[in-house]
Design an enzyme around this catalytic site. Structure first.
Site, PDB file in Angstrom:
ATOM      1  N   HIS A 191       0.819  -1.214   0.000  1.00 47.32           N
ATOM      2  CA  HIS A 191       0.000   0.000   0.000  1.00 47.32           C
ATOM      3  C   HIS A 191       0.855   1.267   0.000  1.00 47.32           C
ATOM      4  CE1 HIS A 191      -2.649   2.886   2.409  1.00 47.32           C
ATOM      5  NE2 HIS A 191      -3.306   2.706   1.280  1.00 47.32           N
ATOM      6  N   ARG A 192       0.667   2.081  -1.025  1.00 45.30           N
ATOM      7  CA  ARG A 192       1.498   3.285  -1.226  1.00 45.30           C
ATOM      8  C   ARG A 192       2.976   2.895  -1.269  1.00 45.30           C
ATOM      9  NH1 ARG A 192      -1.494   7.384   3.179  1.00 45.30           N
ATOM     10  NH2 ARG A 192      -3.588   6.535   2.882  1.00 45.30           N
TER      11      ARG A 192
ATOM     12  N   GLU B  16       0.651  -0.617  -4.764  1.00 45.62           N
ATOM     13  CA  GLU B  16      -0.432   0.357  -4.913  1.00 45.62           C
ATOM     14  C   GLU B  16       0.135   1.769  -4.825  1.00 45.62           C
ATOM     15  OE1 GLU B  16      -3.963   2.854  -3.299  1.00 45.62           O
ATOM     16  OE2 GLU B  16      -1.968   2.609  -2.467  1.00 45.62           O
TER      17      GLU B  16
ATOM     18  N   ASP C 215      -1.118   6.196  -5.563  1.00 47.16           N
ATOM     19  CA  ASP C 215      -2.192   7.166  -5.804  1.00 47.16           C
ATOM     20  C   ASP C 215      -1.717   8.154  -6.855  1.00 47.16           C
ATOM     21  OD1 ASP C 215      -4.039   6.395  -3.514  1.00 47.16           O
ATOM     22  OD2 ASP C 215      -2.161   6.782  -2.450  1.00 47.16           O
TER      23      ASP C 215
ATOM     24  N   HIS D  73      -0.814  10.935  -2.320  1.00 49.59           N
ATOM     25  CA  HIS D  73      -2.084  10.509  -1.736  1.00 49.59           C
ATOM     26  C   HIS D  73      -3.028  11.679  -1.476  1.00 49.59           C
ATOM     27  CE1 HIS D  73      -4.932   9.527   1.516  1.00 49.59           C
ATOM     28  NE2 HIS D  73      -5.003   8.364   0.892  1.00 49.59           N
TER      29      HIS D  73
ATOM     30  N   GLU E 138      -4.420   3.697  -8.103  1.00 50.25           N
ATOM     31  CA  GLU E 138      -5.627   4.398  -7.665  1.00 50.25           C
ATOM     32  C   GLU E 138      -5.643   5.805  -8.244  1.00 50.25           C
ATOM     33  OE1 GLU E 138      -6.444   4.836  -3.432  1.00 50.25           O
ATOM     34  OE2 GLU E 138      -8.037   6.277  -3.887  1.00 50.25           O
TER      35      GLU E 138
ATOM     36  N   LYS F 266      -6.846   9.202  -7.675  1.00 51.91           N
ATOM     37  CA  LYS F 266      -7.302   9.891  -6.468  1.00 51.91           C
ATOM     38  C   LYS F 266      -8.072  11.159  -6.854  1.00 51.91           C
ATOM     39  CE  LYS F 266      -6.351   8.804  -2.632  1.00 51.91           C
ATOM     40  NZ  LYS F 266      -7.206   7.856  -1.866  1.00 51.91           N
TER      41      LYS F 266
ATOM     42  N   ASP G 239       0.469  -2.011   4.356  1.00 56.65           N
ATOM     43  CA  ASP G 239       1.715  -1.232   4.418  1.00 56.65           C
ATOM     44  C   ASP G 239       2.905  -2.145   4.710  1.00 56.65           C
ATOM     45  OD1 ASP G 239       0.081   1.053   4.275  1.00 56.65           O
ATOM     46  OD2 ASP G 239       0.015   1.288   6.457  1.00 56.65           O
TER      47      ASP G 239
HETATM   48  O1  G3P Z   1      -5.832   0.748  -2.114  1.00 52.71           O
HETATM   49  C1  G3P Z   1      -6.689   1.051  -1.085  1.00 52.71           C
HETATM   50  C2  G3P Z   1      -6.367   2.295  -0.352  1.00 52.71           C
HETATM   51  O2  G3P Z   1      -5.227   2.905  -0.888  1.00 52.71           O
HETATM   52  C3  G3P Z   1      -7.470   3.252  -0.327  1.00 52.71           C
HETATM   53  O3  G3P Z   1      -7.313   4.226   0.656  1.00 52.71           O
HETATM   54  O4  G3P Z   1      -6.799   6.470   1.428  1.00 52.71           O
HETATM   55  O5  G3P Z   1      -5.018   4.781   1.378  1.00 52.71           O
HETATM   56  O6  G3P Z   1      -5.859   5.745  -0.736  1.00 52.71           O
HETATM   57  P1  G3P Z   1      -6.202   5.347   0.659  1.00 52.71           P
HETATM   58 CA    CA Z   2      -4.639   4.596  -2.301  1.00 54.27          CA
END
Ligand code: G3P
Ligand code: CA
Length: 297
Positions: free
Chosen positions: A45-46, A72, A74, A87, A154, A156, A278
């Site tokens: 994540h990120r 992942e 953003d 993000h 993603e 955003k 994460d």
């Molecule tokens: O991939 C899911 C997650 O990234 C969504 O929430 O706020 O971390 O972008 P956020």
């Molecule tokens: Ca995200």
């Protein structure tokens, strides 16, 4: 199930120039000697954002080194139409923009040119060892991931960025990410904005489409499953009934954001198809344990 080619990475520890000394050491600390062959997709994540500043190249690189199936990120757009990885819709939390541009509050991403954004430090807030780490472009992330891990992209707040769908499709296409095998598991595009995702799907129908948030009602599922591939809610919303419903409609679910090993085990037992974390190293260990238990049973 979307299968990334983690097995192709077995035995490889790629520590590129982008990693540098600090996160190169982190990669060695967190990588595993052999890749997991899990049924559950592991999504960093990120980037591997527990260990490196979110949405930066060190975090992306570390996610690939740890052998996450997907990384992942953003994506948003600068004032001059360039795709950048960030993000928040403002630059304030994760960069030193307030120091550079004290008179430009609220420091929206969309109000800064790429050149201005690239001058910012997106690493110091996380740790001194990451000082000088920049905000990457989508292009740089694609270059970093190529052949090493899949991409969960993603979009955003797409309502802030007219033309962002076309820009993303052009960039992915130019870099070969939209070729016929994209459904084999190298790319998923997702957003909390489901209307945007439907439009994106019309532009790039071969790219698996993920819907963040929800979950939707059963009544919505027939329409959604006609074009979308994933429903990705907060893990706190995941139940056995939800997972069953998603699978009944031929879709998958990759819940976010799960950093606790016990919760990872619970979700795997509920039958989720992937977990967004994460801490991809922790998830790999959990998945390997679960596989060992199944084989022993
Ligand atoms: O991939 C899911 C997650 O990234 C969504 O929430 O706020 O971390 O972008 P956020
Ligand atoms: Ca995200």
């Amino acid at each position: 199930m979307l299968h990334a080619a983690r097995t192709a990475l077995t035995g490889l520890f790629v520590t590129t120039a982008l990693v540098g000394g600090a996160s190169g050491a982190l990669a060695e600390e967190h990588s595993r000697g052999s890749a997991s062959s899990a049924e559950v997709e592991i999504i960093a994540h990120r980037g591997a954002s527990a260990y490196a500043p979110e949405n930066t190249l060190p975090a992306v690189d570390l996610g690939a080194d740890i052998r996450a199936d997907y990384v992942e990120i953003d994506v948003q757009m600068s004032s001059d139409g360039e795709l950048v990885v960030m993000h928040d819709t403002t630059l304030a939390r994760t960069t030193d923009v307030e120091t550079h541009y004290p008179d430009r509050a609220p420091w929206n991403v969309r109000d800064f040119t790429l050149e201005e954004i690239e001058a910012l430090d997106a690493g110091s807030w996380f740790g001194a060892e990451f000082a000088g780490t920049g905000v990457p472009t989508l292009q740089q992330v694609l270059d970093t991931l190529r052949g090493r891990a899949g991409l969960l992209l993603e979009v955003k707040s797409p309502q802030l960025y007219p033309g962002i769908a076309e820009a993303i499709v052009a960039e992915l296409d130019g870099e070969g990410w939209l070729q016929a095998d994209s459904r084999a598991g190298r790319l998923v595009v997702q957003s909390f904005d489901w209307q945007f995702m439907e439009q994106f799907n019309e532009l790039a129908p071969r790219v698996p489409a993920g819907l963040l948030g929800g979950p939707p009602s059963e009544a919505q599922m027939a329409e959604l499953s006609a074009w979308a591939d994933q429903i990705n809610p907060s893990h706190t919303r995941v139940t056995s009934a939800f997972v069953d419903m998603v699978h009944r409609y031929g879709m998958e679910t990759w819940p976010y954001t799960v950093n606790d090993a016990d919760r990872m085990r619970q979700l795997i037992d509920l039958g989720v198809d992937g977990v967004i974390t994460d801490r991809p190293d922790v998830l790999i260990e959990v998945v390997d344990e679960e596989r060992g238990e199944r084989q022993a049973a």
